[in-house]
Structures are given as structure tokens and as C-alpha cells.
Design a protein around this motif. Structure first.
Motif, PDB file in Angstrom:
ATOM      1  N   UNK A   1       0.835  -1.208   0.000  1.00 36.00           N
ATOM      2  CA  UNK A   1       0.000   0.000   0.000  1.00 36.00           C
ATOM      3  C   UNK A   1       0.868   1.255   0.000  1.00 36.00           C
ATOM      4  N   UNK A   2       1.989   1.218   0.745  1.00 35.28           N
ATOM      5  CA  UNK A   2       2.885   2.381   0.775  1.00 35.28           C
ATOM      6  C   UNK A   2       3.537   2.646  -0.582  1.00 35.28           C
ATOM      7  N   UNK A   3       3.684   1.602  -1.383  1.00 38.75           N
ATOM      8  CA  UNK A   3       4.314   1.770  -2.699  1.00 38.75           C
ATOM      9  C   UNK A   3       3.351   2.319  -3.741  1.00 38.75           C
ATOM     10  N   UNK A   4       2.042   2.317  -3.393  1.00 41.76           N
ATOM     11  CA  UNK A   4       1.029   2.801  -4.329  1.00 41.76           C
ATOM     12  C   UNK A   4       0.859   4.307  -4.229  1.00 41.76           C
ATOM     13  N   UNK A   5       0.647   4.926  -5.381  1.00 36.07           N
ATOM     14  CA  UNK A   5       0.259   6.325  -5.419  1.00 36.07           C
ATOM     15  C   UNK A   5      -0.703   6.506  -6.589  1.00 36.07           C
ATOM     16  N   UNK A   6      -1.382   7.633  -6.633  1.00 39.63           N
ATOM     17  CA  UNK A   6      -2.483   7.784  -7.586  1.00 39.63           C
ATOM     18  C   UNK A   6      -2.380   9.110  -8.338  1.00 39.63           C
ATOM     19  N   UNK A   7      -2.832   9.080  -9.577  1.00 42.05           N
ATOM     20  CA  UNK A   7      -2.788  10.278 -10.419  1.00 42.05           C
ATOM     21  C   UNK A   7      -4.055  10.349 -11.257  1.00 42.05           C
ATOM     22  N   UNK A   8      -4.689  11.502 -11.250  1.00 42.03           N
ATOM     23  CA  UNK A   8      -5.880  11.702 -12.073  1.00 42.03           C
ATOM     24  C   UNK A   8      -5.495  11.697 -13.552  1.00 42.03           C
ATOM     25  N   UNK A   9      -6.296  11.010 -14.369  1.00 35.61           N
ATOM     26  CA  UNK A   9      -6.032  10.979 -15.804  1.00 35.61           C
ATOM     27  C   UNK A   9      -6.064  12.384 -16.397  1.00 35.61           C
ATOM     28  N   UNK A  10      -6.962  13.214 -15.883  1.00 41.66           N
ATOM     29  CA  UNK A  10      -7.032  14.573 -16.434  1.00 41.66           C
ATOM     30  C   UNK A  10      -5.800  15.394 -16.059  1.00 41.66           C
ATOM     31  N   UNK A  11      -5.146  15.038 -14.931  1.00 41.06           N
ATOM     32  CA  UNK A  11      -3.911  15.734 -14.580  1.00 41.06           C
ATOM     33  C   UNK A  11      -2.769  15.350 -15.516  1.00 41.06           C
TER      34      UNK A  11
END
Length: 358
Positions: free
Chosen positions: A323-333
């Protein structure tokens, strides 16, 4: 079934016509038109039927690096190096000749070229076709898509799609022809199908802001392949070795990987998975396998707001390290970053700080 513009669409086009007519009288417009005429003349000479099979590597570099579709890249050298490594140039010459001078319908030639040539997407292919056939062909790229939405043409043009098929491109050209006819009827002489792209570009830069409703939409649509390509371009622009569709570990094939060598410490990698529909469980399993590669530093999930929330909920009970290795990015960003980098590169190109080396 015939394709027609409705009254609202004609009215919307008309709303921009007056200011567009005035803009065409400016020095900025005259410089743009002169530059594009010079480029069109150059391409027509370079890509003449009798010359294509004799194209040198330097001429191919000039052809590809001169496309608008290449202006995004901070390092054209990197993009060209990839292009030459992954394509056989004799095959490229043959397919380019068939694309531009073949006897088959344009939709068949377009689809064939996309299938056989790596590193030439919809924007690049349609740009070459438009320069060679300005009376019948236009360009399909991000700014044209944005303009089609602004003008209310979503029912006629695939404005949500980045990569389109040959059949869809043929349809787009018919719609571009309708826009050309509106411009002609409004007193703008000498318009071509290709010429409508300048009008659409004008529309985009003069009213390119998304609506408030779009900003808060958590289920917004995006094109999966386009996001992958933009991630590769952004990564390369930031100095990473960026590639798509990579096997990163046993049983794990991911959408995009950014790699970098850190002095004598080895290689670090950042993995990107673009999620649009599909199984969240399969996504998580693929990322868990990717995490088995010791060089992977971060696992980045790219999706819309609603999907990101669902994935966070699904992974909340999993092991802490993963979980700590996961990060998220909005497609629109991703699209926003790509647009900003494109504008940045356009500014830098005027300075001519770096000459093309490859």
C-alpha cells in the motif's frame, strides 16, 4: 445516412467567424500561414511519389521532427532514436508510399500504416495526409478534439477518442468539409479541409477552458491509449527512459515504465498502470507482481476520481509495504501536465538553446 450540421452547430461556428476573420489579418496569422505554406511545399517535394523510396535517414528525421505531433517532446533525439530502433526503414518507406500514393480507399491505407509502422500515431499520420492532400484531409489531434467539443460537434466527431480508425478518420474529413463550407459561406475565401484545422485551433486557444461541470465530474471519460502515450512523452521530457507495454516482472506487464540510472547505484523504475474499466482485482494482482522487481520504487495508478476511490478502498486492507508503494494520479492531470509541457517546449523552441543532434 447524410452528415449535416444542425442550426445550433452552425450558429456556434458563426460565433467565432468574425473574430477569426479579424485574426487572419494579424501579423501572427500571416506568419503562421507563411510558415505552413513553406512546410507544405517542403513535404510535397520530399514525399513525391518518385522520391519516397529514396528517402535518406536524414530526410526521414527531418520529416518526423518537423511534425506538430513532435513538438511535445522535450528531447526529439530520444523520440527519433526510438523510432529508428523499432522500425525497419525499408518497411517504413514502402508503407509511407502506400499511405500517400496507394490506390486503396484512404481508410484502408491509414489502418495499414498504423499497423505496420511503430511510433506514428493518429496525430502524426493525419498531419502528413493533410499536408499532402489539403483539399480532402484534415488533422486529428488534441486541439481539434477540444475545439469539436467547444463547438458542440460531439455527435459528429469522436471528440473523446485519441486514436481513431481509418473509417472514423474518413468520417472526420467529411465533417471538416462541412465546417469548410460554413467558412466559405461566411465569406472566408480559399478554405480547404486542412484549412479548417487553423480555424479549430483558433477556437481552442480563444475558448479552451473546461466548464465547471466538467471540473467536478468524478466519472469523466478519457482515452486509455492516449494517457499511456502522454505518460511516455512526459517521462521522456523529464529525462527518464520511458516506454510502454513493458514486462516488468514474472506475470506482470504494465502500461508505462519510467527508468533512470542513479550514478553507480543502479536503476530505479516507476510503474504506471492506467485503469479505465476492467477488473480492480486484476489490476491489484498485476501491481503486486510488478512490486517483486526490486528496482521498482513506486506503483502509480492513473484513473478518474471515482475509480481511484474504489481502488483505494479495495487496497486498504492489504499489506503495508504494498500500500505504501502505491500512489495515484488523475487521468485529467496527465493531460494537463502534457498540455503545460507542450506550451513550455514551444516557448523553449523559440530560444533555440539546443540543436537537434540525432
Amino acid at each position: 445516412m447524410s452528415i449535416v450540421l444542425n442550426d445550433a452547430q452552425k450558429h456556434r461556428i458563426g460565433d467565432y467567424m468574425g473574430s477569426y476573420r479579424n485574426w487572419l489579418k494579424t501579423d501572427e496569422a500571416n506568419e503562421w500561414l507563411a510558415a505552413e505554406k513553406e512546410r507544405m511545399d517542403s513535404y510535397k517535394k520530399l514525399l513525391h511519389r518518385d522520391n519516397i523510396e529514396k528517402l535518406t535517414e536524414e530526410e526521414i528525421k527531418s520529416l518526423k521532427s518537423g511534425l506538430w505531433a513532435m513538438k511535445f517532446w522535450t528531447s526529439k533525439d530520444y523520440a527519433l532514436k526510438q523510432f529508428f530502433e523499432k522500425n525497419d526503414m525499408s518497411t517504413f518507406r514502402r508503407e509511407l508510399k502506400m499511405l500517400l500514393w496507394g490506390d486503396e480507399p484512404i481508410q484502408e491505407r491509414y489502418d495499414r500504416f498504423r499497423e505496420h509502422v511503430w511510433g506514428m500515431g493518429t496525430a502524426a499520420i493525419t498531419e502528413i495526409l493533410a499536408f499532402m492532400n489539403p483539399d480532402s484531409c484534415g488533422i486529428w489531434n488534441e486541439k481539434v478534439r477540444r475545439a469539436s467539443h467547444i463547438l458542440g460537434l460531439d455527435n459528429l466527431l469522436p471528440s473523446e477518442k485519441y486514436n481513431i480508425t481509418g473509417e472514423e478518420y474518413e468520417h472526420c474529413n467529411k465533417v471538416f468539409g462541412l465546417i469548410r463550407d460554413e467558412l466559405l459561406s461566411g465569406g472566408l475565401k480559399g478554405q480547404t479541409v486542412f484549412g479548417t484545422n487553423l480555424f479549430l485551433y483558433f477556437v481552442t486557444i480563444n475558448q479552451g477552458q473546461v466548464s465547471k461541470e466538467e471540473k467536478v465530474d468524478e466519472e469523466y471519460e478519457f482515452d486509455h491509449d492516449e494517457i499511456i502515450e502522454k505518460l511516455v512523452e512526459i517521462g521522456a521530457g523529464l529525462g527518464f527512459d520511458a516506454n510502454s507495454e513493458i514486462s516488468i516482472a514474472k506475470g506482470a506487464r504494465v502500461d508505462t515504465v519510467w527508468s533512470a540510472k542513479i550514478a553507480n547505484l543502479g536503476v530505479i523504475k516507476y510503474v504506471f498502470e492506467v485503469q479505465k474499466g476492467g477488473s480492480v482485482d486484476s489490476l491489484i494482482l498485476n501491481l503486486q507482481r510488478a512490486k517483486n522487481n526490486p528496482t521498482v520504487q513506486k506503483l502509480v495508478v492513473v484513473a478518474n476520481t471515482k475509480t481511484i476511490r474504489a481502488i483505494k478502498e479495495e487496497t486498504s486492507s492489504l499489506s503495508g509495504d504494498f500500500v505504501k508503494s502505491l500512489t495515484y494520479m488523475e487521468a485529467r492531470d496527465v493531460m494537463k501536465a502534457a498540455s503545460l509541457l507542450l506550451d513550455f517546449n514551444a516557448i523553449l523552441s523559440k530560444l533555440e538553446l539546443v540543436k537537434l543532434q540525432f
